[in-house]
Design a protein around this motif. Structure first.
Motif, mmCIF file in Angstrom:
data_model
loop_
_atom_site.group_PDB
_atom_site.id
_atom_site.type_symbol
_atom_site.label_atom_id
_atom_site.label_comp_id
_atom_site.label_asym_id
_atom_site.label_seq_id
_atom_site.Cartn_x
_atom_site.Cartn_y
_atom_site.Cartn_z
ATOM 1 N N GLY A 1 35.897 -4.291 90.267
ATOM 2 C CA GLY A 1 37.300 -3.594 90.453
ATOM 3 C C GLY A 1 38.002 -4.895 89.008
ATOM 4 O O GLY A 1 38.507 -5.351 88.740
ATOM 5 N N TYR B 1 36.267 0.996 90.494
ATOM 6 C CA TYR B 1 37.618 1.195 91.784
ATOM 7 C C TYR B 1 36.296 1.960 93.279
ATOM 8 O O TYR B 1 37.463 2.225 93.825
ATOM 9 C CB TYR B 1 38.672 1.492 91.640
ATOM 10 N N GLN C 1 43.326 -1.806 94.538
ATOM 11 C CA GLN C 1 42.072 -1.553 93.871
ATOM 12 C C GLN C 1 41.260 -0.570 95.304
ATOM 13 O O GLN C 1 40.584 0.535 95.861
ATOM 14 C CB GLN C 1 40.496 -1.991 93.288
ATOM 15 N N LYS D 1 42.981 7.468 92.811
ATOM 16 C CA LYS D 1 42.666 5.780 91.877
ATOM 17 C C LYS D 1 42.430 6.279 89.944
ATOM 18 O O LYS D 1 42.988 5.824 89.066
ATOM 19 C CB LYS D 1 42.581 4.782 92.339
#
Length: 446
Positions: free
Chosen positions: A155, A202, A89, A440
């Motif tokens: 996260g 994230y 992350q 991500k």
């Protein structure tokens, strides 16, 4: 002819060397997290280039200034807490700036049933202060000592306490302050269902700088290790205890042998060749928990009294993904999966997995509540052979109805955590240039 200043030096001159670190050691250290739990991620990320600069703001004004600078210069920004996440992350895939928020570590307020906190406060610090005030945090990861509250919200998902209070989405975040990445970053105060766009994001949809979490009344917790001849007995006991609302608990973590053999500090108190259930429950419930264990053919083989809580090694230090860490210390090739079994057929699914893979897959469960429903979640250990073999195991799990939340990817939608469609829309609004932790979230509508 004048030499053009690099953006890194320009940012350091603007904010100062105390805020902007450019040295190679700091950039390398703060461009990594615990992705090495996964051999797949380790092979892809261990040679990843470090960020070009590390930003270490002390307050929200500096966060906004860094984000505005990045926006003007088209520089990616990857947010970091303590770096204890396992999915990459906090790893910058496109270099740029790592925004380390660990200096923002003030407890703003501990009120009746809540704590308002800067994002960089460590969970252990919050819990200590809350317990001094007769309260405690509801849920926390096994990385409790190091992890920050902002890192956990951005996260994580659940942990110790989830057997009672569920995951982060189950009312365990009350409010958050979010900064957008625009020409002039907006300060958003978010609550209710809108929080779902920022929990486990994230840092892709906005930068969390402050969070309010609920607190529950302080409880005197006793810890124990229950031992059983078979994993089935351990699981049935765990389910029965989970359903006993009259017994307050924080942890029910069954695991098959030889997983308990990896827990070296407990070597003298764990019975060989036995399944174990790591427990945390309210101190006055000891006799009821012992009686329930006996019904399922087990007993409490080791007890840590409430007056030793947080003063010695605790059973929760060997649960959730710390179970994986202890296994890796003994067998470096060990890795893990994240799985959801079905309440009405988990023993059938366990039997099928063991018949198919034997000791290649070792089963470790965490009884939790998700959306109010009791769920036998698992973090199975896998003796890693190859990526191909790992995904063969994943495919087999899914074929028998075991849902896998893949921990071997850094992409949010591949990990199956949260409602990514909504996050994608929010990212387009809050991060129009796509500079927050790029790579991500993979846009599906382009």
């Amino acid at each position: 002819m004048a030499v053009q200043m690099s953006w890194e030096k320009e940012m350091q001159d603007l904010l100062g060397s105390e805020i902007i670190a450019l040295d190679a050691d700091t950039r390398e250290k703060l461009s990594k997290d615990y992705y090495w739990y996964s051999p797949v991620l380790d092979s892809r990320l261990k040679h990843n280039q470090a960020a070009d600069a590390i930003a270490l703001p002390r307050n929200e004004a500096e966060v906004a200034e860094i984000l505005a600078f990045g926006y003007r210069h088209h520089i990616p920004v990857t947010v970091r807490g303590a770096g204890t996440g396992n999915y990459g992350q906090a790893v910058p895939l496109q270099q740029g700036i790592v925004l380390d928020l660990s200096r923002m570590d003030q407890i703003v307020e501990i009120g009746d049933g809540f704590a308002r906190l800067q994002c960089g406060v460590r969970l252990a610090t919050i819990d200590k202060k809350a317990r001094e005030a007769g309260q405690e945090i509801r849920i926390y990861p096994s990385t409790y000592v190091k992890a920050t509250v902002g890192g956990f919200v951005s996260g994580g998902s659940g942990g110790i306490g989830s057997i009672t209070y569920g995951n982060l989405w189950d009312g365990n975040v009350l409010e958050a302050v979010i900064y957008t990445m625009e020409e002039t970053p907006r300060r958003l105060v978010v609550s209710g269902k809108e929080l779902f766009n920022y929990i486990h994001n994230y840092g892709t949809t906005g930068v969390l700088t402050e969070v309010t979490i609920p607190l529950s009344p302080r409880t005197e917790w006793m810890q124990a290790i229950a031992q059983f001849v078979s994993l089935e007995q351990a699981m049935r006991f765990g389910e029965a205890l989970a359903l006993r609302d009259s017994i307050p608990k924080r942890l029910i973590s069954p695991m098959e042998w030889p997983i308990p053999a990896y827990f070296i500090p407990f070597a003298k108190v764990i019975k060989p060749d036995s399944a174990a259930v790591m427990l945390e429950f309210e101190a006055s419930s000891l006799e009821r928990v012992e009686a329930l264990a006996q019904i399922f053919g087990g007993h409490l083989g080791h007890i840590i009294p409430a007056d030793k809580y947080r003063k010695t090694v605790g059973v929760s230090d060997f649960t959730w993904n710390h179970t994986t860490l202890w296994a890796m210390k003994s067998e470096p090739a060990m890795t893990y999966l994240q799985a959801g079994f079905k309440l009405d057929r988990y023993m059938e699914q366990i039997q099928l997995l063991k018949e198919q893979y034997g000791d290649e897959v070792l089963l470790h469960f965490e009884w939790v509540r998700g959306g109010g429903a009791l769920v036998p979640t698992a973090l199975p250990l896998v003796r890693y052979q190859s990526e191909e073999r790992l995904y063969e195991i994943i495919a087999y799990c899914e074929s028998i109805g075991v849902r896998i939340f893949d921990p071997h990817t850094w992409v949010l939608d591949n990990g199956g955590r949260g409602e990514v469609g909504s996050m994608e829309r929010k990212k387009r609004s809050n991060d129009p240039k796509g500079l927050l932790n790029p790579g991500k979230i993979i846009y599906k509508n382009d």
